[in-house]
Design a protein around this motif. Structure first.
Motif, PDB file in Angstrom:
ATOM      1  N   LEU B  52      11.004  27.925  -4.469  1.00 56.05           N
ATOM      2  CA  LEU B  52      11.521  29.248  -4.571  1.00 56.05           C
ATOM      3  C   LEU B  52      12.867  29.176  -5.650  1.00 56.05           C
ATOM      4  N   GLU B  53      13.128  30.158  -6.104  1.00 61.05           N
ATOM      5  CA  GLU B  53      14.628  30.654  -6.807  1.00 61.05           C
ATOM      6  C   GLU B  53      15.060  32.015  -5.761  1.00 61.05           C
ATOM      7  N   TRP B  54      16.176  31.975  -5.392  1.00 58.30           N
ATOM      8  CA  TRP B  54      16.769  33.092  -4.663  1.00 58.30           C
ATOM      9  C   TRP B  54      18.117  33.543  -5.178  1.00 58.30           C
ATOM     10  N   GLN B  55      18.221  34.680  -5.427  1.00 59.23           N
ATOM     11  CA  GLN B  55      19.534  35.358  -6.150  1.00 59.23           C
ATOM     12  C   GLN B  55      20.193  36.096  -4.836  1.00 59.23           C
ATOM     13  N   HIS B  56      21.699  35.925  -4.485  1.00 54.42           N
ATOM     14  CA  HIS B  56      22.019  36.755  -3.304  1.00 54.42           C
ATOM     15  C   HIS B  56      23.058  37.240  -3.819  1.00 54.42           C
ATOM     16  N   ALA B  57      23.252  38.675  -3.493  1.00 49.03           N
ATOM     17  CA  ALA B  57      24.604  39.207  -3.798  1.00 49.03           C
ATOM     18  C   ALA B  57      24.846  40.298  -2.523  1.00 49.03           C
ATOM     19  N   PRO B  58      25.981  40.805  -2.224  1.00 48.61           N
ATOM     20  CA  PRO B  58      26.091  41.692  -1.283  1.00 48.61           C
ATOM     21  C   PRO B  58      25.270  42.929  -0.928  1.00 48.61           C
ATOM     22  N   GLY B  59      24.348  42.855  -0.084  1.00 47.36           N
ATOM     23  CA  GLY B  59      23.362  44.188   0.067  1.00 47.36           C
ATOM     24  C   GLY B  59      22.119  43.975  -0.892  1.00 47.36           C
ATOM     25  N   GLU B  60      21.800  42.795  -1.484  1.00 49.52           N
ATOM     26  CA  GLU B  60      20.821  42.734  -2.510  1.00 49.52           C
ATOM     27  C   GLU B  60      20.277  41.277  -2.257  1.00 49.52           C
ATOM     28  N   MET B  61      18.923  40.936  -2.394  1.00 49.07           N
ATOM     29  CA  MET B  61      18.366  39.558  -2.519  1.00 49.07           C
ATOM     30  C   MET B  61      17.305  39.729  -3.596  1.00 49.07           C
ATOM     31  N   ARG B  62      17.181  38.516  -4.321  1.00 45.31           N
ATOM     32  CA  ARG B  62      15.757  38.635  -5.020  1.00 45.31           C
ATOM     33  C   ARG B  62      15.255  37.137  -5.045  1.00 45.31           C
ATOM     34  N   LEU B  73       3.870  32.739  -7.634  1.00 44.72           N
ATOM     35  CA  LEU B  73       3.091  33.087  -6.860  1.00 44.72           C
ATOM     36  C   LEU B  73       3.486  34.450  -6.373  1.00 44.72           C
ATOM     37  N   ALA B  74       4.806  35.011  -6.357  1.00 47.51           N
ATOM     38  CA  ALA B  74       5.148  36.211  -5.518  1.00 47.51           C
ATOM     39  C   ALA B  74       6.521  36.408  -5.971  1.00 47.51           C
ATOM     40  N   ARG B  75       6.976  37.734  -5.780  1.00 43.53           N
ATOM     41  CA  ARG B  75       8.391  37.974  -5.807  1.00 43.53           C
ATOM     42  C   ARG B  75       8.795  38.812  -4.763  1.00 43.53           C
ATOM     43  N   LEU B  76      10.010  38.750  -4.266  1.00 42.79           N
ATOM     44  CA  LEU B  76      10.606  39.773  -3.303  1.00 42.79           C
ATOM     45  C   LEU B  76      11.849  40.237  -3.744  1.00 42.79           C
ATOM     46  N   GLU B  77      12.011  41.570  -3.402  1.00 47.61           N
ATOM     47  CA  GLU B  77      13.252  42.132  -3.940  1.00 47.61           C
ATOM     48  C   GLU B  77      13.899  43.006  -2.916  1.00 47.61           C
ATOM     49  N   GLU B  78      15.034  42.930  -2.416  1.00 44.63           N
ATOM     50  CA  GLU B  78      15.566  43.748  -1.325  1.00 44.63           C
ATOM     51  C   GLU B  78      16.947  44.240  -1.828  1.00 44.63           C
ATOM     52  N   ASP B  79      17.266  45.652  -1.599  1.00 50.06           N
ATOM     53  CA  ASP B  79      18.364  46.311  -1.999  1.00 50.06           C
ATOM     54  C   ASP B  79      18.909  47.363  -0.964  1.00 50.06           C
ATOM     55  N   LEU B  80      19.883  47.930  -1.481  1.00 49.27           N
ATOM     56  CA  LEU B  80      20.293  48.975  -0.166  1.00 49.27           C
ATOM     57  C   LEU B  80      19.084  50.321   0.055  1.00 49.27           C
ATOM     58  N   THR B  81      18.475  50.463  -1.075  1.00 47.23           N
ATOM     59  CA  THR B  81      17.161  51.405  -0.964  1.00 47.23           C
ATOM     60  C   THR B  81      16.145  51.092  -0.231  1.00 47.23           C
ATOM     61  N   GLY B  82      15.833  49.507  -0.115  1.00 44.72           N
ATOM     62  CA  GLY B  82      14.717  48.989   0.640  1.00 44.72           C
ATOM     63  C   GLY B  82      14.067  47.705  -0.242  1.00 44.72           C
ATOM     64  N   ALA B  83      12.878  47.304   0.156  1.00 42.44           N
ATOM     65  CA  ALA B  83      12.423  46.196  -0.167  1.00 42.44           C
ATOM     66  C   ALA B  83      11.128  46.323  -0.992  1.00 42.44           C
ATOM     67  N   THR B  84      10.774  45.504  -2.026  1.00 44.44           N
ATOM     68  CA  THR B  84       9.301  45.240  -2.555  1.00 44.44           C
ATOM     69  C   THR B  84       9.112  44.145  -2.753  1.00 44.44           C
ATOM     70  N   PHE B  85       7.636  43.677  -2.390  1.00 41.73           N
ATOM     71  CA  PHE B  85       7.200  42.453  -2.626  1.00 41.73           C
ATOM     72  C   PHE B  85       6.135  42.555  -3.750  1.00 41.73           C
ATOM     73  N   PHE B  86       6.029  41.716  -4.671  1.00 43.32           N
ATOM     74  CA  PHE B  86       5.100  41.678  -5.713  1.00 43.32           C
ATOM     75  C   PHE B  86       4.080  40.624  -5.533  1.00 43.32           C
ATOM     76  N   ASP B  87       2.889  40.652  -5.417  1.00 40.08           N
ATOM     77  CA  ASP B  87       1.933  39.735  -5.327  1.00 40.08           C
ATOM     78  C   ASP B  87       1.973  38.927  -6.718  1.00 40.08           C
ATOM     79  N   TYR B  94       5.669  47.828  -0.361  1.00 39.91           N
ATOM     80  CA  TYR B  94       7.042  48.365  -0.283  1.00 39.91           C
ATOM     81  C   TYR B  94       7.330  48.182   1.344  1.00 39.91           C
ATOM     82  N   GLY B  95       8.507  48.053   1.636  1.00 45.43           N
ATOM     83  CA  GLY B  95       8.798  47.985   3.016  1.00 45.43           C
ATOM     84  C   GLY B  95      10.548  48.198   3.122  1.00 45.43           C
ATOM     85  N   VAL B  96      11.174  48.348   4.191  1.00 45.06           N
ATOM     86  CA  VAL B  96      12.557  48.577   4.478  1.00 45.06           C
ATOM     87  C   VAL B  96      13.353  47.370   4.113  1.00 45.06           C
ATOM     88  N   THR B  97      12.856  46.008   4.915  1.00 44.62           N
ATOM     89  CA  THR B  97      13.614  45.146   4.665  1.00 44.62           C
ATOM     90  C   THR B  97      12.926  43.889   4.145  1.00 44.62           C
TER      91      THR B  97
END
Lengths: 186, 194
Positions: B52-62, B73-87, B94-97
């Motif tokens: 994995l590769e993981w980028q982290h910033a306040p209120g945000e992760m990729r 294989l997949a990507r996962l992003e979360e910010d203050l508006t919610g979270a998205t998983f790409f297969d 889509y999800g909350v976290t």
């Protein structure tokens, strides 16, 4: 296609091959995200050995019927049917000029560089570039179509020299769990 | 390579050395790592691993999950508006976290929030039974956290951090284990970017 036949003909005279390799994974931002070094060996049409050096000692052995993959970080050996494991390494395709996996690719050639594009039914959607310098296999590049590139560059390539039989035998390391996937997908 | 420094229980540690390290890494809110994650189900003795590769910033992760020879294989992003998983085909979910998405898609509680808090070596609130390792950085003693217990809402975790090495001016761990009655999670960091 003409180019596919030409590539298979280029591989045909190779009965064994051994080389050192450097494998680099470039991420969608163009950053080098992983680099492995090690040795590989092939005995065509169906035997392959691949090992990366410390600190990431990964081992992959295909003995003609079974494929073994050992990852010490996961403390596990995965055992699978070789025929069902073409996506484990691009070299498994290059091993055998007649394997059905060739049907998954359209091939184009430009000089010493062969571009293999997967067609819709291909199990792996990675495109491959196989590069030769003069008559020697030199480089394999995998492109996942989502920005990741993996370059495997060979050096000290020796072809058609004798290889010890034990090269393609795999012993399960003590303490490693075994994940036997043979017969999983009937 | 040199043997790891010995483990020192909290009682014996020089409080300044422990605080000095915690203060040094307190400002680390923007970081990224690349490495390998292994998940062991201790109940069903099942395991899985992914790079994995993981980028982290306040209120945000990729996060990008990949295999060197099979691609993304997949990507996962979360910010203050919610979270998205790409297969693998880029199909979004889509999800909350991010944590909830992973639980829904893989029916596995990957404690991403806890992982993001502990990976930098920071002492999370409520950590108990702490033990440290003493290092020397620019002539000053730093005590890094290497073992403790911490609870999340759903699970009690034993946290183990090791292979601390200097990254720019910070001492960063390169191996992390989270152990609960049901799960063992190993994270090996091959690259820190701070």
């Amino acid at each position: 296609s003409e180019a596919k036949f030409e590539l298979q003909q280029r591989l045909a005279p190779v009965s064994t091959l051994q080389a050192d390799f450097v494998q680099q994974v470039i991420d969608p931002q163009g950053e080098l995200v992983q680099e492995l070094q090690g040795r590989l060996a092939m005995a065509r049409p169906n035997k392959f050995f691949w090992q990366s050096d410390a600190p990431n000692e990964l081992v992959l052995v295909a003995d003609g019927t079974t494929l073994y993959y050992f990852d010490p970080f996961v403390e596990q050996v995965t055992v699978a049917e070789q025929q069902a494991s073409a996506t484990q390494s691009p070299f498994l395709l290059l091993l055998d000029g007649e394997t059905t996996a060739w049907a998954d690719y359209e091939v184009e050639v430009e000089g010493n560089s062969y571009q293999l594009e997967p067609n819709a039914e291909a199990e792996s959607q990675q495109s491959l570039q196989i590069n030769f310098t003069d008559e020697t296999l030199n480089e394999v590049i995998l492109d996942d179509g989502q920005g990741q590139l993996t370059r495997i560059v060979l050096s000290n390539v020796k072809t058609n020299s004798a290889l010890a039989g034990a090269t393609f035998e795999f012993e399960i390391p003590p303490g490693a769990a075994v994940d036997d996937q043979r017969g999983d997908n009937e | 390579c040199a043997a790891a420094p010995p483990e020192i229980p909290q009682s014996a540690i020089d409080r300044n050395a422990a605080e000095r390290h915690q203060q040094a890494i307190a400002s680390l809110t923007d970081w990224s790592i690349s490495g390998q994650l292994a998940l062991f189900n201790r109940v069903e003795d099942d395991r899985d691993a992914v790079y994995l590769e993981w980028q982290h910033a306040p209120g945000e992760m990729r996060l990008r999950f990949y295999h060197p020879l099979k691609g993304t294989l997949a990507r996962l992003e979360e910010d203050l508006t919610g979270a998205t998983f790409f297969d693998e085909e880029g199909q979004p979910y889509y999800g909350v976290t991010a944590e909830q998405l992973i639980a829904r898609i893989f029916n596995f509680q990957l404690p991403l929030q806890l992982l993001s808090e502990v990976i930098t070596g920071r002492r999370p609130d409520g950590a108990v039974q702490l033990s440290y390792q003493l290092h020397d950085l620019d002539g000053k003693p730093y005590a890094t956290l290497n073992r403790y217990l911490v609870a999340t809402t759903s699970e009690k975790w034993q946290v183990e951090l090791s292979n601390y090495q200097a990254e720019q001016s910070y001492l960063m761990p390169h191996q992390l284990e989270l152990i609960s009655p049901e799960w063992r999670i190993k994270l090996k960091v091959s690259q820190w970017k701070l």
